[in-house]
Design a protein around this motif. Structure first.
Motif, PDB file in Angstrom:
ATOM      1  N   LEU A  98      27.167  25.524 -38.783  1.00 54.13           N
ATOM      2  CA  LEU A  98      26.197  25.311 -39.848  1.00 54.13           C
ATOM      3  C   LEU A  98      26.610  26.234 -40.979  1.00 54.13           C
ATOM      4  O   LEU A  98      26.590  27.448 -40.844  1.00 54.13           O
ATOM      5  CB  LEU A  98      24.785  25.643 -39.351  1.00 54.13           C
ATOM      6  CG  LEU A  98      23.658  25.488 -40.337  1.00 54.13           C
ATOM      7  CD1 LEU A  98      23.574  24.061 -40.853  1.00 54.13           C
ATOM      8  CD2 LEU A  98      22.341  25.848 -39.685  1.00 54.13           C
ATOM      9  N   ARG A  99      27.031  25.649 -42.091  1.00 54.96           N
ATOM     10  CA  ARG A  99      27.536  26.441 -43.209  1.00 54.96           C
ATOM     11  C   ARG A  99      26.521  26.447 -44.337  1.00 54.96           C
ATOM     12  O   ARG A  99      25.923  25.428 -44.664  1.00 54.96           O
ATOM     13  CB  ARG A  99      28.857  25.886 -43.699  1.00 54.96           C
ATOM     14  CG  ARG A  99      29.937  25.903 -42.626  1.00 54.96           C
ATOM     15  CD  ARG A  99      31.293  25.691 -43.235  1.00 54.96           C
ATOM     16  NE  ARG A  99      32.304  25.410 -42.235  1.00 54.96           N
ATOM     17  CZ  ARG A  99      33.069  26.305 -41.653  1.00 54.96           C
ATOM     18  NH1 ARG A  99      32.925  27.575 -41.951  1.00 54.96           N
ATOM     19  NH2 ARG A  99      33.973  25.964 -40.774  1.00 54.96           N
ATOM     20  N   VAL A 100      26.330  27.636 -44.919  1.00 55.69           N
ATOM     21  CA  VAL A 100      25.418  27.815 -46.057  1.00 55.69           C
ATOM     22  C   VAL A 100      26.213  28.494 -47.163  1.00 55.69           C
ATOM     23  O   VAL A 100      26.731  29.590 -46.975  1.00 55.69           O
ATOM     24  CB  VAL A 100      24.192  28.670 -45.662  1.00 55.69           C
ATOM     25  CG1 VAL A 100      23.293  28.887 -46.861  1.00 55.69           C
ATOM     26  CG2 VAL A 100      23.431  28.032 -44.522  1.00 55.69           C
ATOM     27  N   GLU A 146      28.535  33.707 -51.995  1.00 54.69           N
ATOM     28  CA  GLU A 146      29.152  33.831 -50.675  1.00 54.69           C
ATOM     29  C   GLU A 146      28.784  32.659 -49.790  1.00 54.69           C
ATOM     30  O   GLU A 146      27.774  31.990 -49.996  1.00 54.69           O
ATOM     31  CB  GLU A 146      28.717  35.139 -50.011  1.00 54.69           C
ATOM     32  CG  GLU A 146      29.313  36.346 -50.684  1.00 54.69           C
ATOM     33  CD  GLU A 146      29.169  37.596 -49.843  1.00 54.69           C
ATOM     34  OE1 GLU A 146      28.922  37.485 -48.631  1.00 54.69           O
ATOM     35  OE2 GLU A 146      29.293  38.680 -50.422  1.00 54.69           O
ATOM     36  N   GLN A 147      29.625  32.441 -48.784  1.00 58.04           N
ATOM     37  CA  GLN A 147      29.381  31.392 -47.799  1.00 58.04           C
ATOM     38  C   GLN A 147      29.221  32.032 -46.434  1.00 58.04           C
ATOM     39  O   GLN A 147      29.996  32.912 -46.071  1.00 58.04           O
ATOM     40  CB  GLN A 147      30.536  30.403 -47.779  1.00 58.04           C
ATOM     41  CG  GLN A 147      30.362  29.310 -46.759  1.00 58.04           C
ATOM     42  CD  GLN A 147      31.474  28.279 -46.839  1.00 58.04           C
ATOM     43  OE1 GLN A 147      31.952  27.986 -47.910  1.00 58.04           O
ATOM     44  NE2 GLN A 147      31.860  27.746 -45.699  1.00 58.04           N
ATOM     45  N   ALA A 148      28.221  31.584 -45.686  1.00 57.61           N
ATOM     46  CA  ALA A 148      27.995  32.101 -44.342  1.00 57.61           C
ATOM     47  C   ALA A 148      28.133  30.949 -43.357  1.00 57.61           C
ATOM     48  O   ALA A 148      27.731  29.822 -43.638  1.00 57.61           O
ATOM     49  CB  ALA A 148      26.609  32.715 -44.248  1.00 57.61           C
ATOM     50  N   THR A 149      28.706  31.237 -42.191  1.00 61.48           N
ATOM     51  CA  THR A 149      28.908  30.229 -41.152  1.00 61.48           C
ATOM     52  C   THR A 149      28.197  30.681 -39.893  1.00 61.48           C
ATOM     53  O   THR A 149      28.341  31.830 -39.473  1.00 61.48           O
ATOM     54  CB  THR A 149      30.408  30.039 -40.872  1.00 61.48           C
ATOM     55  OG1 THR A 149      31.054  29.676 -42.089  1.00 61.48           O
ATOM     56  CG2 THR A 149      30.636  28.963 -39.846  1.00 61.48           C
ATOM     57  N   PHE A 150      27.441  29.769 -39.294  1.00 61.21           N
ATOM     58  CA  PHE A 150      26.666  30.079 -38.096  1.00 61.21           C
ATOM     59  C   PHE A 150      26.965  29.032 -37.031  1.00 61.21           C
ATOM     60  O   PHE A 150      27.228  27.865 -37.342  1.00 61.21           O
ATOM     61  CB  PHE A 150      25.169  30.058 -38.403  1.00 61.21           C
ATOM     62  CG  PHE A 150      24.801  30.892 -39.593  1.00 61.21           C
ATOM     63  CD1 PHE A 150      24.715  32.265 -39.498  1.00 61.21           C
ATOM     64  CD2 PHE A 150      24.542  30.296 -40.821  1.00 61.21           C
ATOM     65  CE1 PHE A 150      24.388  33.033 -40.591  1.00 61.21           C
ATOM     66  CE2 PHE A 150      24.212  31.046 -41.920  1.00 61.21           C
ATOM     67  CZ  PHE A 150      24.143  32.426 -41.811  1.00 61.21           C
ATOM     68  N   LEU A 151      26.910  29.450 -35.775  1.00 58.53           N
ATOM     69  CA  LEU A 151      27.085  28.537 -34.658  1.00 58.53           C
ATOM     70  C   LEU A 151      25.718  28.044 -34.245  1.00 58.53           C
ATOM     71  O   LEU A 151      24.843  28.832 -33.883  1.00 58.53           O
ATOM     72  CB  LEU A 151      27.766  29.290 -33.510  1.00 58.53           C
ATOM     73  CG  LEU A 151      28.606  28.467 -32.553  1.00 58.53           C
ATOM     74  CD1 LEU A 151      29.673  27.695 -33.291  1.00 58.53           C
ATOM     75  CD2 LEU A 151      29.227  29.353 -31.511  1.00 58.53           C
TER      76      LEU A 151
END
Length: 195
Positions: free
Chosen positions: A69-71, A107-112
């Motif tokens: 899940l990318r924000v 910025e971009q954050a990536t979550f599992l």
């Protein structure tokens, strides 16, 4: 006893016109502020991607059961308290899966995030349905991942609560005042961001 002097008609019209213009100005300011907030919140992009083996450090993670899940925050200000609304679960509800406290500007954050491939029973498979975040003005926004739409989460108002109660009473009659009956009949609700 003397008569009360109410003033002249032009004075009354002038006072009403001034009050009306002040109210119109206040309404325009509030509308523009909400429009700016929505424009800023719309610049936060959220999407789901299939993870590849080289992107996940942990070998014990089943890549079929998770998705990235990318924000990406392209807004001028940071966003706070990100959470994914994952569901539906066995009771057809959505549970909150906390992601991060803050995503800074640019910025971009990536979550599992958990992602079921196949459904169990009559419900669709459980997967991230929306991302919820807060902006600097403490307004909560919900980005619907399936429809690709952005919604402002509103607090429940008295009028909408009364409308729901009136509908419940008109549908069930006197039984609606029995709390046990209310708890038994209460059905799972649709996600409120899809209003």
């Amino acid at each position: 006893m003397t008569a009360i002097d109410w003033g002249s008609v032009p004075t009354w019209f002038s006072a009403i016109g001034t009050t009306g213009s002040l109210l119109a100005t206040a309404g325009i300011i509030v509308r523009d502020r909400r429009k700016d907030q929505r424009t800023d919140a719309a610049r936060v992009a959220c999407w789901i991607e299939v993870p590849s083996a080289y992107e996940v450090d942990d070998d014990s993670v089943d890549l079929e059961a998770y998705r990235f899940l990318r924000v990406h925050n392209t807004a001028d200000r940071p966003v706070f308290d990100l959470s994914a609304l994952v569901g539906p679960d066995s009771s057809a509800g959505y549970h909150r899966h906390f992601l991060d406290h803050v995503v800074p500007t640019g910025e971009q954050a990536t979550f599992l995030a958990p992602f079921e491939q196949h459904s169990s029973g009559s419900l669709p498979p459980s997967r991230p349905a929306a991302v919820e975040f807060r902006d600097v003005e403490r307004t909560t926004w919900v980005c619907d991942l399936e429809a690709g739409t952005l919604h402002r989460r509103r607090k429940r108002r008295v009028r909408s609560w009364l409308r729901i109660q009136r509908k419940f009473v008109s549908e069930f009659g006197r039984k609606a005042f029995n709390l046990r009956f209310r708890r038994r009949v209460a059905l799972p609700k649709r996600p409120d961001w899809r209003g």
